[in-house]
Design a protein around this motif. Structure first.
Motif, PDB file in Angstrom:
ATOM      1  N   GLY A  17     -30.793  16.985  89.352  1.00 25.98           N
ATOM      2  CA  GLY A  17     -30.438  16.538  90.696  1.00 25.98           C
ATOM      3  C   GLY A  17     -29.025  15.972  90.718  1.00 25.98           C
ATOM      4  N   GLY A  18     -28.359  16.056  91.841  1.00 28.92           N
ATOM      5  CA  GLY A  18     -27.032  15.464  91.991  1.00 28.92           C
ATOM      6  C   GLY A  18     -25.916  16.228  91.307  1.00 28.92           C
ATOM      7  N   GLN A  19     -26.163  17.469  90.925  1.00 28.82           N
ATOM      8  CA  GLN A  19     -25.115  18.251  90.276  1.00 28.82           C
ATOM      9  C   GLN A  19     -24.044  18.651  91.286  1.00 28.82           C
ATOM     10  N   GLU A  20     -22.861  18.898  90.764  1.00 32.16           N
ATOM     11  CA  GLU A  20     -21.758  19.383  91.580  1.00 32.16           C
ATOM     12  C   GLU A  20     -21.229  20.660  90.963  1.00 32.16           C
ATOM     13  N   GLY A  21     -20.659  21.505  91.787  1.00 30.46           N
ATOM     14  CA  GLY A  21     -20.098  22.748  91.294  1.00 30.46           C
ATOM     15  C   GLY A  21     -19.167  23.345  92.318  1.00 30.46           C
ATOM     16  N   HIS A  22     -18.586  24.450  91.958  1.00 29.23           N
ATOM     17  CA  HIS A  22     -17.669  25.154  92.852  1.00 29.23           C
ATOM     18  C   HIS A  22     -18.450  26.146  93.703  1.00 29.23           C
ATOM     19  N   ASP A  25     -20.570  29.345  92.490  1.00 27.97           N
ATOM     20  CA  ASP A  25     -20.911  29.263  91.065  1.00 27.97           C
ATOM     21  C   ASP A  25     -22.351  28.805  90.855  1.00 27.97           C
ATOM     22  N   ALA A  26     -22.898  29.161  89.708  1.00 28.64           N
ATOM     23  CA  ALA A  26     -24.202  28.651  89.307  1.00 28.64           C
ATOM     24  C   ALA A  26     -24.036  27.208  88.839  1.00 28.64           C
ATOM     25  N   LEU A  27     -25.010  26.369  89.139  1.00 27.71           N
ATOM     26  CA  LEU A  27     -24.981  25.000  88.628  1.00 27.71           C
ATOM     27  C   LEU A  27     -25.158  25.033  87.114  1.00 27.71           C
ATOM     28  N   PHE A  50     -39.564  27.217  95.078  1.00 30.88           N
ATOM     29  CA  PHE A  50     -38.206  26.712  95.274  1.00 30.88           C
ATOM     30  C   PHE A  50     -37.549  27.547  96.373  1.00 30.88           C
ATOM     31  N   SER A  51     -36.769  26.896  97.238  1.00 31.31           N
ATOM     32  CA  SER A  51     -36.070  27.648  98.276  1.00 31.31           C
ATOM     33  C   SER A  51     -34.738  26.997  98.588  1.00 31.31           C
ATOM     34  N   VAL A  52     -33.817  27.802  99.065  1.00 30.37           N
ATOM     35  CA  VAL A  52     -32.500  27.336  99.468  1.00 30.37           C
ATOM     36  C   VAL A  52     -32.528  27.167 100.978  1.00 30.37           C
ATOM     37  N   SER A  53     -32.194  25.973 101.467  1.00 26.08           N
ATOM     38  CA  SER A  53     -32.245  25.725 102.905  1.00 26.08           C
ATOM     39  C   SER A  53     -30.868  25.723 103.562  1.00 26.08           C
ATOM     40  N   SER A  54     -29.820  25.649 102.769  1.00 30.54           N
ATOM     41  CA  SER A  54     -28.463  25.701 103.323  1.00 30.54           C
ATOM     42  C   SER A  54     -27.511  26.128 102.216  1.00 30.54           C
ATOM     43  N   GLY A  55     -26.273  26.336 102.554  1.00 32.91           N
ATOM     44  CA  GLY A  55     -25.283  26.701 101.550  1.00 32.91           C
ATOM     45  C   GLY A  55     -24.536  27.973 101.866  1.00 32.91           C
ATOM     46  N   GLY A  56     -25.001  28.705 102.845  1.00 31.66           N
ATOM     47  CA  GLY A  56     -24.295  29.906 103.240  1.00 31.66           C
ATOM     48  C   GLY A  56     -24.598  31.099 102.362  1.00 31.66           C
ATOM     49  N   ALA A  57     -23.872  32.170 102.621  1.00 31.22           N
ATOM     50  CA  ALA A  57     -24.072  33.421 101.902  1.00 31.22           C
ATOM     51  C   ALA A  57     -23.911  33.216 100.398  1.00 31.22           C
ATOM     52  N   SER A  77     -32.995  27.843  88.272  1.00 29.08           N
ATOM     53  CA  SER A  77     -31.533  27.822  88.268  1.00 29.08           C
ATOM     54  C   SER A  77     -31.036  28.024  89.692  1.00 29.08           C
ATOM     55  N   TRP A  78     -29.942  27.349  90.036  1.00 29.21           N
ATOM     56  CA  TRP A  78     -29.404  27.419  91.391  1.00 29.21           C
ATOM     57  C   TRP A  78     -27.981  27.943  91.368  1.00 29.21           C
ATOM     58  N   THR A  79     -27.673  28.815  92.313  1.00 28.68           N
ATOM     59  CA  THR A  79     -26.312  29.295  92.535  1.00 28.68           C
ATOM     60  C   THR A  79     -25.883  28.804  93.898  1.00 28.68           C
ATOM     61  N   LEU A  80     -24.710  28.173  93.943  1.00 34.20           N
ATOM     62  CA  LEU A  80     -24.199  27.638  95.195  1.00 34.20           C
ATOM     63  C   LEU A  80     -23.721  28.773  96.100  1.00 34.20           C
ATOM     64  N   GLY A  81     -23.833  28.558  97.395  1.00 33.91           N
ATOM     65  CA  GLY A  81     -23.417  29.551  98.368  1.00 33.91           C
ATOM     66  C   GLY A  81     -21.958  29.422  98.744  1.00 33.91           C
ATOM     67  N   ALA A  82     -21.580  30.122  99.790  1.00 36.36           N
ATOM     68  CA  ALA A  82     -20.187  30.197 100.227  1.00 36.36           C
ATOM     69  C   ALA A  82     -19.742  28.996 101.050  1.00 36.36           C
ATOM     70  N   ALA A  83     -20.657  28.159 101.500  1.00 37.28           N
ATOM     71  CA  ALA A  83     -20.303  26.997 102.318  1.00 37.28           C
ATOM     72  C   ALA A  83     -20.240  25.739 101.463  1.00 37.28           C
ATOM     73  N   ALA A  84     -19.167  24.990 101.580  1.00 32.91           N
ATOM     74  CA  ALA A  84     -19.036  23.728 100.849  1.00 32.91           C
ATOM     75  C   ALA A  84     -19.893  22.664 101.519  1.00 32.91           C
TER      76      ALA A  84
END
Length: 85
Positions: A17-22, A25-27, A50-57, A77-84
């Protein structure tokens, strides 16, 4: 066994929890949750979705479902989307 024994009552993030990334990118670490019963004991063989509720494409989680182990833990494992944000 009493009715509350072994029945899922709570879920909590225990790692990742509380990870940051670009963006995009994958966390660096998996997100791991623990499922417990009403007395705080781990619940094994419990399906967790597990589901992604926000973050963009591009935002994604893998796997989208996992089964808890003997310690009541499951991860993904989580990959961040296109929205910051």
């Amino acid at each position: 066994m009493l009715p509350e024994q072994g029945q899922p009552a709570a879920i909590a993030v225990v790692r990742g929890g509380g990870q940051e990334g670009h963006v995009g990118d994958a966390l660096p670490d998996s997100v791991v949750v623990r499922v417990t019963d009403a007395r705080g004991r781990p619940v094994a063989a419990q399906r967790v979705a597990f589901s992604v509720s926000s973050g963009g494409a591009g935002a994604a989680v893998a796997p989208d479902t996992a089964t808890t182990d003997g310690d009541g833990s499951a991860g993904a494992s989580w990959t961040l989307g296109a929205a910051a944000g």
